[in-house]
Design a protein around this motif. Sequence first.
Motif, PDB file in Angstrom:
ATOM      1  N   ASP A  63       0.840  -1.211   0.000  1.00 32.94           N
ATOM      2  CA  ASP A  63       0.000   0.000   0.000  1.00 32.94           C
ATOM      3  C   ASP A  63       0.870   1.255   0.000  1.00 32.94           C
ATOM      4  O   ASP A  63       0.597   2.217  -0.711  1.00 32.94           O
ATOM      5  CB  ASP A  63      -0.930   0.017   1.215  1.00 32.94           C
ATOM      6  CG  ASP A  63      -2.030  -1.032   1.131  1.00 32.94           C
ATOM      7  OD1 ASP A  63      -2.297  -1.541   0.017  1.00 32.94           O
ATOM      8  OD2 ASP A  63      -2.619  -1.340   2.185  1.00 32.94           O
ATOM      9  N   ILE A  64       1.921   1.240   0.798  1.00 35.37           N
ATOM     10  CA  ILE A  64       2.823   2.394   0.863  1.00 35.37           C
ATOM     11  C   ILE A  64       3.528   2.578  -0.477  1.00 35.37           C
ATOM     12  O   ILE A  64       3.645   3.698  -0.987  1.00 35.37           O
ATOM     13  CB  ILE A  64       3.840   2.229   2.011  1.00 35.37           C
ATOM     14  CG1 ILE A  64       3.106   2.205   3.355  1.00 35.37           C
ATOM     15  CG2 ILE A  64       4.876   3.351   1.981  1.00 35.37           C
ATOM     16  CD1 ILE A  64       3.988   1.869   4.536  1.00 35.37           C
ATOM     17  N   ILE A  65       3.984   1.476  -1.072  1.00 37.26           N
ATOM     18  CA  ILE A  65       4.660   1.555  -2.368  1.00 37.26           C
ATOM     19  C   ILE A  65       3.728   2.133  -3.425  1.00 37.26           C
ATOM     20  O   ILE A  65       4.112   3.019  -4.196  1.00 37.26           O
ATOM     21  CB  ILE A  65       5.192   0.165  -2.785  1.00 37.26           C
ATOM     22  CG1 ILE A  65       6.337  -0.248  -1.861  1.00 37.26           C
ATOM     23  CG2 ILE A  65       5.631   0.156  -4.239  1.00 37.26           C
ATOM     24  CD1 ILE A  65       6.762  -1.690  -2.005  1.00 37.26           C
ATOM     25  N   GLU A  66       2.479   1.668  -3.454  1.00 36.03           N
ATOM     26  CA  GLU A  66       1.506   2.188  -4.423  1.00 36.03           C
ATOM     27  C   GLU A  66       1.308   3.687  -4.239  1.00 36.03           C
ATOM     28  O   GLU A  66       1.275   4.449  -5.208  1.00 36.03           O
ATOM     29  CB  GLU A  66       0.175   1.463  -4.276  1.00 36.03           C
ATOM     30  CG  GLU A  66       0.189   0.054  -4.798  1.00 36.03           C
ATOM     31  CD  GLU A  66      -1.091  -0.715  -4.510  1.00 36.03           C
ATOM     32  OE1 GLU A  66      -1.942  -0.221  -3.737  1.00 36.03           O
ATOM     33  OE2 GLU A  66      -1.245  -1.813  -5.056  1.00 36.03           O
ATOM     34  N   GLU A  67       1.146   4.136  -3.002  1.00 40.05           N
ATOM     35  CA  GLU A  67       0.952   5.563  -2.717  1.00 40.05           C
ATOM     36  C   GLU A  67       2.160   6.386  -3.159  1.00 40.05           C
ATOM     37  O   GLU A  67       2.006   7.477  -3.717  1.00 40.05           O
ATOM     38  CB  GLU A  67       0.682   5.769  -1.228  1.00 40.05           C
ATOM     39  CG  GLU A  67      -0.646   5.224  -0.769  1.00 40.05           C
ATOM     40  CD  GLU A  67      -0.761   5.144   0.740  1.00 40.05           C
ATOM     41  OE1 GLU A  67       0.091   5.709   1.453  1.00 40.05           O
ATOM     42  OE2 GLU A  67      -1.715   4.491   1.214  1.00 40.05           O
ATOM     43  N   GLU A  68       3.351   5.887  -2.905  1.00 38.32           N
ATOM     44  CA  GLU A  68       4.553   6.625  -3.282  1.00 38.32           C
ATOM     45  C   GLU A  68       4.745   6.664  -4.795  1.00 38.32           C
ATOM     46  O   GLU A  68       5.228   7.666  -5.328  1.00 38.32           O
ATOM     47  CB  GLU A  68       5.789   6.048  -2.587  1.00 38.32           C
ATOM     48  CG  GLU A  68       5.779   6.250  -1.085  1.00 38.32           C
ATOM     49  CD  GLU A  68       5.556   7.692  -0.682  1.00 38.32           C
ATOM     50  OE1 GLU A  68       6.163   8.605  -1.289  1.00 38.32           O
ATOM     51  OE2 GLU A  68       4.762   7.924   0.246  1.00 38.32           O
TER      52      GLU A  68
END
Length: 69
Positions: free
Chosen positions: A14-19
């Motif tokens: 989720d963090i990777i997608e947001e970044e």
Amino acid sequence: LEEELELTNLCPLDIIEEELVSLKILSDSKDIHLNLDSPEKEKIKILGNEMAIRRIIQNIFSNSLKFTE
């Protein structure tokens, strides 16, 4: 002083997608296509500090873009 880290259950994907979304303008300006290809079967959860993990991912991605011609 040592800062106490707040640990939470989180999904690194989720963090990777947001970044990736936040770096889209920079990547588009360099004509670089960013894509995350991961199986959606089951999202992995880890125990960690979200802000620290987010900073690491931001640094990796932004450095990769910065040093790509």
